[in-house]
Design a protein around this motif. Structure first.
Motif, PDB file in Angstrom:
ATOM      1  N   GLY A 114       0.773  -1.176  -0.154  1.00 55.37           N
ATOM      2  CA  GLY A 114       0.032  -0.074  -0.057  1.00 55.37           C
ATOM      3  C   GLY A 114       0.891   1.393   0.036  1.00 55.37           C
ATOM      4  N   TYR A 115       1.950   1.378   0.786  1.00 52.31           N
ATOM      5  CA  TYR A 115       2.953   2.517   0.825  1.00 52.31           C
ATOM      6  C   TYR A 115       3.331   2.493  -0.544  1.00 52.31           C
ATOM      7  CZ  TYR A 115       1.893   2.628   5.895  1.00 52.31           C
ATOM      8  OH  TYR A 115       1.394   2.745   7.113  1.00 52.31           O
ATOM      9  N   ARG A 116       3.764   1.341  -1.076  1.00 48.80           N
ATOM     10  CA  ARG A 116       4.737   1.423  -2.398  1.00 48.80           C
ATOM     11  C   ARG A 116       3.831   1.985  -3.383  1.00 48.80           C
ATOM     12  NH1 ARG A 116       4.717  -3.952  -4.568  1.00 48.80           N
ATOM     13  NH2 ARG A 116       2.725  -3.332  -4.978  1.00 48.80           N
ATOM     14  N   GLU A 166      11.305   3.243 -17.451  1.00 52.34           N
ATOM     15  CA  GLU A 166      12.009   4.484 -16.758  1.00 52.34           C
ATOM     16  C   GLU A 166      11.880   4.353 -15.152  1.00 52.34           C
ATOM     17  OE1 GLU A 166      11.961   7.239 -20.595  1.00 52.34           O
ATOM     18  OE2 GLU A 166      10.644   7.660 -18.759  1.00 52.34           O
ATOM     19  N   ALA A 167      10.431   4.524 -14.874  1.00 57.20           N
ATOM     20  CA  ALA A 167      10.347   4.348 -13.273  1.00 57.20           C
ATOM     21  C   ALA A 167      10.682   3.076 -12.487  1.00 57.20           C
ATOM     22  CB  ALA A 167       8.694   4.559 -13.053  1.00 57.20           C
ATOM     23  N   ALA A 168      10.741   2.053 -13.313  1.00 56.04           N
ATOM     24  CA  ALA A 168      11.120   0.643 -12.775  1.00 56.04           C
ATOM     25  C   ALA A 168      12.549   0.641 -12.621  1.00 56.04           C
ATOM     26  CB  ALA A 168      10.632  -0.543 -13.726  1.00 56.04           C
ATOM     27  N   SER A 169      13.379   1.241 -13.395  1.00 60.94           N
ATOM     28  CA  SER A 169      14.880   1.573 -13.367  1.00 60.94           C
ATOM     29  C   SER A 169      15.276   2.521 -12.554  1.00 60.94           C
ATOM     30  CB  SER A 169      15.407   1.324 -14.594  1.00 60.94           C
ATOM     31  OG  SER A 169      15.351   2.544 -15.390  1.00 60.94           O
ATOM     32  N   THR A 203       9.001  -5.184  -4.951  1.00 59.39           N
ATOM     33  CA  THR A 203       7.823  -5.952  -4.775  1.00 59.39           C
ATOM     34  C   THR A 203       7.756  -6.174  -3.109  1.00 59.39           C
ATOM     35  OG1 THR A 203       9.193  -7.913  -4.853  1.00 59.39           O
ATOM     36  CG2 THR A 203       8.149  -7.005  -7.030  1.00 59.39           C
ATOM     37  N   ASP A 204       6.728  -6.886  -2.786  1.00 59.42           N
ATOM     38  CA  ASP A 204       6.859  -7.233  -1.401  1.00 59.42           C
ATOM     39  C   ASP A 204       8.045  -8.163  -0.944  1.00 59.42           C
ATOM     40  OD1 ASP A 204       4.449  -6.065  -1.752  1.00 59.42           O
ATOM     41  OD2 ASP A 204       3.252  -7.376  -0.435  1.00 59.42           O
ATOM     42  N   MET A 250       4.403  -3.236 -12.586  1.00 61.87           N
ATOM     43  CA  MET A 250       3.980  -2.011 -12.331  1.00 61.87           C
ATOM     44  C   MET A 250       2.628  -1.490 -13.099  1.00 61.87           C
ATOM     45  SD  MET A 250       6.184   1.629 -12.967  1.00 61.87           S
ATOM     46  CE  MET A 250       7.388   0.794 -11.822  1.00 61.87           C
ATOM     47  N   TYR A 251       2.579  -2.198 -14.521  1.00 65.64           N
ATOM     48  CA  TYR A 251       1.392  -2.148 -14.989  1.00 65.64           C
ATOM     49  C   TYR A 251       0.138  -2.801 -14.314  1.00 65.64           C
ATOM     50  CZ  TYR A 251      -2.179  -2.698 -18.430  1.00 65.64           C
ATOM     51  OH  TYR A 251      -3.305  -2.779 -19.130  1.00 65.64           O
TER      52      TYR A 251
END
Length: 193
Positions: free
Chosen positions: A43-45, A62-65, A121-122, A132-133
């Motif tokens: 939830g925080y992520r 770009e966000a993932a890296s 990830t958790d 992310m999608y």
């Protein structure tokens, strides 16, 4: 058939250009509220991820890296990004509120992970663009928002529209998005009041 257009919806068989889908202000609030609903690591992520994508307009990969050592740039509203075609661009945006990020960073420290990417990830693994999608799609599905696009790219479109609605110069929005053509960027004009 009308107007001699051959029923194709445009001239000479060209593909019709659609306006990009964007979230309006009420939908942005609804998505942020949904993302903050659960006080868990995920939830925080998710809350931080939504705020990050809306602030920066970055593509999912770009966000993932995005690395932890670039956080100062994010908080100051100025990022160097290696994007599509391995091209570097400078993304400038209003400095974001840090509340959701601070909550995520506190939760992130509890995950045993050697990864230096911001989003995990958790289980402490780097968050992929595909995951992310799924995160963004699930958040949107839990709201009453209905759009033809439901992944991170919807938030990218929304970021561009927000910048223009806030008075950012069209050339800066073009640079932020990494668009070659001003015509592509100009599609975001007037999508948000």
């Amino acid at each position: 058939l009308t107007g001699g257009q051959g029923g194709r919806g445009g001239r000479g068989g060209t593909k019709p250009h659609r306006l990009p889908p964007v979230l309006d202000h009420a939908e942005i609030d609804q998505l942020r509220t949904e993302a903050k609903r659960f006080e868990t690591i995920a939830g925080y992520r998710d809350a931080a991820l939504v705020d990050f994508l809306l602030a920066t307009g970055l593509r999912a990969h770009e966000a993932a890296s995005f690395r932890l050592d670039a956080l100062n740039g994010y908080l100051s509203g100025r990022l160097r990004v290696i994007g599509k075609g391995n091209k570097e661009r400078l993304v400038r945006f209003p400095p974001p509120a840090a509340e959701s990020l601070e909550l995520w960073l506190t939760a992130r420290r509890r995950l045993p992970s050697p990864a230096d990417t911001l989003f995990l990830t958790d289980q402490g693994k780097p968050l992929s663009a595909a995951f992310m999608y799924l995160v963004i799609r699930r958040l949107i599905e839990r709201t009453t928002i209905h759009k033809p696009q439901v992944g991170p790219h919807l938030l990218r479109h929304t970021a561009a529209s927000l910048w223009l609605a806030q008075g950012m110069d069209l050339r800066q929005v073009q640079a932020n998005m990494g668009h070659r053509s001003m015509v592509v960027t100009s599609r975001y004009l007037h999508l948000l009041e």
